[in-house]
Design a protein around this motif. Structure first.
Motif, PDB file in Angstrom:
ATOM      1  N   ASN A 198       0.810  -1.219   0.000  1.00 40.47           N
ATOM      2  CA  ASN A 198       0.000   0.000   0.000  1.00 40.47           C
ATOM      3  C   ASN A 198       0.843   1.268   0.000  1.00 40.47           C
ATOM      4  O   ASN A 198       0.422   2.309   0.522  1.00 40.47           O
ATOM      5  N   ASP A 237      -0.437   5.016   1.222  1.00 43.85           N
ATOM      6  CA  ASP A 237       0.186   5.647   2.384  1.00 43.85           C
ATOM      7  C   ASP A 237       0.760   7.011   2.018  1.00 43.85           C
ATOM      8  O   ASP A 237       0.658   7.975   2.794  1.00 43.85           O
ATOM      9  N   PHE A 276     -14.191   3.280   8.782  1.00 50.01           N
ATOM     10  CA  PHE A 276     -13.888   2.060   8.031  1.00 50.01           C
ATOM     11  C   PHE A 276     -14.906   1.010   8.450  1.00 50.01           C
ATOM     12  O   PHE A 276     -14.837   0.453   9.550  1.00 50.01           O
ATOM     13  N   ASN A 282     -15.634  -2.067   7.335  1.00 51.30           N
ATOM     14  CA  ASN A 282     -14.997  -3.368   7.552  1.00 51.30           C
ATOM     15  C   ASN A 282     -16.016  -4.484   7.796  1.00 51.30           C
ATOM     16  O   ASN A 282     -15.871  -5.288   8.721  1.00 51.30           O
ATOM     17  N   ASP A 313      -7.396   9.263   8.105  1.00 51.65           N
ATOM     18  CA  ASP A 313      -6.788   7.942   8.295  1.00 51.65           C
ATOM     19  C   ASP A 313      -7.760   6.835   7.904  1.00 51.65           C
ATOM     20  O   ASP A 313      -7.355   5.825   7.308  1.00 51.65           O
ATOM     21  N   ASP A 314      -9.045   7.010   8.227  1.00 56.67           N
ATOM     22  CA  ASP A 314     -10.027   5.982   7.871  1.00 56.67           C
ATOM     23  C   ASP A 314     -10.259   5.934   6.366  1.00 56.67           C
ATOM     24  O   ASP A 314     -10.532   4.862   5.820  1.00 56.67           O
ATOM     25  N   LYS A 354      -7.720   3.584   5.284  1.00 61.02           N
ATOM     26  CA  LYS A 354      -8.096   2.193   5.559  1.00 61.02           C
ATOM     27  C   LYS A 354      -9.115   1.693   4.541  1.00 61.02           C
ATOM     28  O   LYS A 354      -9.046   0.554   4.073  1.00 61.02           O
ATOM     29  N   LYS A 409      -7.337   1.010   1.210  1.00 59.63           N
ATOM     30  CA  LYS A 409      -6.583  -0.242   1.209  1.00 59.63           C
ATOM     31  C   LYS A 409      -7.509  -1.446   1.105  1.00 59.63           C
ATOM     32  O   LYS A 409      -7.192  -2.432   0.419  1.00 59.63           O
ATOM     33  N   SER A 410      -8.647  -1.387   1.760  1.00 60.15           N
ATOM     34  CA  SER A 410      -9.619  -2.481   1.671  1.00 60.15           C
ATOM     35  C   SER A 410     -10.177  -2.592   0.254  1.00 60.15           C
ATOM     36  O   SER A 410     -10.312  -3.692  -0.287  1.00 60.15           O
TER      37      SER A 410
END
Length: 201
Positions: free
Chosen positions: A46, A50, A127, A129, A186-187, A190, A193-194
């Motif tokens: 990632n 990032d 996120f 998830n 930041d979320d 995430k 990336k997911s």
């Protein structure tokens, strides 16, 4: 290396949702960063995501807020991207997802209004998830230090309580407001990336 701005824009729209600031600010700054210090194509580490999030964190607060509000509100059901719709359905495909109960959608609509009153200029980002919208509603209630009327529905308090205007606002650019903005950015990382894993980029 991503030297093609069109390709990079297309990828980031999939991973982060479309917004003007993504195309006019993030993509050019990310391309410049990649040219200066190559990271190669998007890979399992990632690295590019990032780097994008690090660039966004360096922006002023107004630009960061503009970036995060490109994400749809939790509980929205119209005009969602395919990935947002899947995420908000608990990760289920269109053929297998279970419709969110209307009382949950009503509660989320109210919670979004409450959050945006408490944190002016921000949008609640989390996120998901694989969690349900009902689980996210509880998370939002905890964030806002509110009760959980869905747990006693329909015999508990109304789903549109408390009155939004009665909630105390967190001053824009205060430490608490900036911490919430940072958490949201930041979320987004995430989530990106997911999504990268789910679409095989």
């Amino acid at each position: 290396m991503y030297e093609n701005q069109t390709d990079l824009t297309s990828i980031l729209i999939q991973l982060c949702e479309h917004s003007d600031i993504l195309t006019t600010k993030l993509v050019p700054e990310l391309l410049q960063s990649v040219w200066v210090t190559p990271v190669g194509p998007i890979d399992p580490t990632n690295a590019l995501i990032d780097r994008a999030i690090a660039i966004i964190h360096a922006w002023n607060a107004d630009d960061q807020a503009e970036f995060i509000i490109a994400h749809p509100r939790i509980g929205e059901v119209k005009q969602l991207s395919a990935l947002s719709a899947k995420e908000q359905s608990g990760g289920l495909s269109a053929t297998t997802r279970v419709e969110t109960p209307p009382e949950v959608l009503k509660r989320l609509e109210h919670l979004n209004a409450c959050y945006e009153h408490v944190y002016p200029g921000l949008r609640y980002i989390t996120f998901v998830n694989g969690r349900t919208r009902a689980a996210i509603a509880r998370e939002m209630e905890d964030k806002l230090q509110l009760g959980h009327p869905l747990e006693s529905y329909p015999h508990g308090p109304p789903l549109n309580e408390p009155v939004t205007e009665g909630l105390i606002c967190v001053p824009k650019n205060s430490e608490d407001w900036l911490n919430e903005l940072k958490r949201a950015v930041d979320d987004v990382g995430k989530i990106a990336k997911s999504r990268q894993k789910s679409v095989g980029l």
